[in-house]
Design a protein around this motif. Structure first.
Motif, PDB file in Angstrom:
ATOM      1  N   LYS A 163     -83.126 -31.526-117.765  1.00 40.48           N
ATOM      2  CA  LYS A 163     -82.131 -31.788-116.734  1.00 40.48           C
ATOM      3  C   LYS A 163     -82.795 -32.440-115.523  1.00 40.48           C
ATOM      4  O   LYS A 163     -83.883 -32.025-115.114  1.00 40.48           O
ATOM      5  N   ARG A 202     -81.833 -33.570-111.582  1.00 38.99           N
ATOM      6  CA  ARG A 202     -80.840 -33.484-110.517  1.00 38.99           C
ATOM      7  C   ARG A 202     -80.736 -34.805-109.781  1.00 38.99           C
ATOM      8  O   ARG A 202     -81.684 -35.594-109.730  1.00 38.99           O
ATOM      9  N   ASN A 220     -83.164 -30.656 -98.537  1.00 36.79           N
ATOM     10  CA  ASN A 220     -81.895 -30.731 -99.257  1.00 36.79           C
ATOM     11  C   ASN A 220     -80.801 -31.320 -98.375  1.00 36.79           C
ATOM     12  O   ASN A 220     -80.921 -31.376 -97.147  1.00 36.79           O
ATOM     13  N   GLU A 251     -82.848 -33.516-102.150  1.00 37.51           N
ATOM     14  CA  GLU A 251     -82.077 -33.089-103.313  1.00 37.51           C
ATOM     15  C   GLU A 251     -80.667 -32.736-102.874  1.00 37.51           C
ATOM     16  O   GLU A 251     -80.474 -32.060-101.861  1.00 37.51           O
ATOM     17  N   LYS A 287     -77.600 -30.610-102.928  1.00 40.28           N
ATOM     18  CA  LYS A 287     -77.373 -29.210-103.310  1.00 40.28           C
ATOM     19  C   LYS A 287     -75.979 -29.039-103.900  1.00 40.28           C
ATOM     20  O   LYS A 287     -75.005 -28.793-103.195  1.00 40.28           O
ATOM     21  N   ASP A 288     -75.898 -29.228-105.214  1.00 40.99           N
ATOM     22  CA  ASP A 288     -74.652 -29.022-105.944  1.00 40.99           C
ATOM     23  C   ASP A 288     -75.030 -28.833-107.402  1.00 40.99           C
ATOM     24  O   ASP A 288     -75.634 -29.724-108.009  1.00 40.99           O
ATOM     25  N   GLU A 289     -74.707 -27.682-107.961  1.00 43.94           N
ATOM     26  CA  GLU A 289     -75.126 -27.347-109.319  1.00 43.94           C
ATOM     27  C   GLU A 289     -74.479 -28.230-110.385  1.00 43.94           C
ATOM     28  O   GLU A 289     -74.868 -28.202-111.547  1.00 43.94           O
ATOM     29  N   ARG A 290     -73.489 -29.009-110.006  1.00 50.19           N
ATOM     30  CA  ARG A 290     -72.831 -29.903-110.967  1.00 50.19           C
ATOM     31  C   ARG A 290     -73.536 -31.243-111.083  1.00 50.19           C
ATOM     32  O   ARG A 290     -73.283 -32.006-112.029  1.00 50.19           O
TER      33      ARG A 290
END
Length: 300
Positions: A165, A167, A185, A258, A260-263
């Motif tokens: 994965k 990001r 972030n 980065e 910051k969003d888990e999707r």
């Protein structure tokens, strides 16, 4: 079955008619028509609907299957001939890889170059193409390995040997007026009023997540490659949004944040066609990769 029958069947399909194919491959039209009859008798079904005069054709469902299989059979024979010639000089050959355009530069710089140093007699054919073309090239046997930043089509026909994965990150020029702090972030909301430059490989995901979050980004450009998106940021024209592993280094004038969003992540994969025997070169490459991927993280 003579392999030339398969080659000539491909020629008919791609030329669009028997008469056009006959001219392209310099064979008499009656002889080509007879070859088609032999194929249809061999497989016990109609492969093409030939319209009057043989000036246009239409593939049947069975014809579509044979066309795809014939492409693979002919490609496999070509590969075998080349590998046999190559092996005369010891361990050598050609490694054929389909990969997403945004991944090619980093893949060469950070991984494939290491492999070349260890196996200097191997040649390379790299096809930087979208997912649809990657799928087609792999199934036809034009390439043996696919390196993608999105799921391959007809996924059940492929075996994924490695995945990771990555990001999405935002890259700001160090003098960007949009760079507000030194935090590592940034929130998705913070990007709403900033001119953004996206790599095409991540654009669909980015727009989908923004839509779900009722955020309306100001997209300045969408670029085929990751490097093109980054070039905008290097010139302090916009902020680049690209996928990147934690270890990837960027030019010194850029600041990485980065999102910051888990999707917001893409899955990078290395895949092969299920059940298909690999060439010695392709298998050596895969073994080399699996052996080394746990020792250090490579960037696609």
């Amino acid at each position: 079955m003579d392999i030339e029958y398969y080659r000539n069947f491909i020629a008919i399909v791609e030329a669009g008619s028997i008469s056009a194919a006959a001219k392209q491959i310099a064979i008499a039209q009656p002889a080509l028509s007879n070859q088609l009859k032999v194929l249809q008798k061999r497989f016990g079904t109609q492969l093409l609907h030939v319209r009057r005069g043989g000036h246009s054709i239409e593939l049947t469902d069975a014809g579509c299957i044979l066309y795809n299989k014939a492409k693979y059979i002919c490609s496999a024979e070509n590969s075998a001939l080349k590998e046999i010639v190559d092996c005369q000089a010891g361990f050598s050959g050609t490694l054929r890889i389909s990969l997403s355009p945004s991944m090619s530069i980093n893949f060469i710089k950070n991984f494939l170059s290491d492999f070349y140093r260890e196996f200097p007699h191997i040649n390379y054919e790299l096809y930087e193409v979208p997912i649809d073309e990657q799928t087609q090239q792999l199934l036809e046997g034009k390439t043996e390995i696919g390196i993608a930043n999105a799921p391959l089509k007809q996924s059940k026909r492929f075996e994924t040997l490695f995945s990771r994965k990555e990001r999405l990150v935002a890259l700001f020029h160090k003098d960007s007026p949009y760079l507000k702090n030194d935090k590592p972030n940034i929130l998705l909301d913070d990007l709403e009023d900033i001119p953004l430059c996206l790599s095409r490989g991540c654009s669909e995901l980015f727009f989908s997540v923004c839509s779900d979050s009722h955020i309306f980004p100001q997209v300045m450009s969408i670029n085929t490659t990751k490097l093109s998106a980054i070039a905008w940021a290097e010139k302090n024209t916009g902020v680049a949004i690209v996928p990147a592993p934690a270890v990837e280094l960027f030019p010194a004038n850029l600041v990485r944040k980065e999102i910051k969003d888990e999707r917001l992540f893409l899955e990078m994969t290395l895949s092969i066609v299920k059940g298909r025997e690999l060439s010695q070169v392709a298998q050596t490459f895969i073994n080399y990769y699996i052996l080394n991927c746990n020792k250090k993280l490579h960037t696609f």
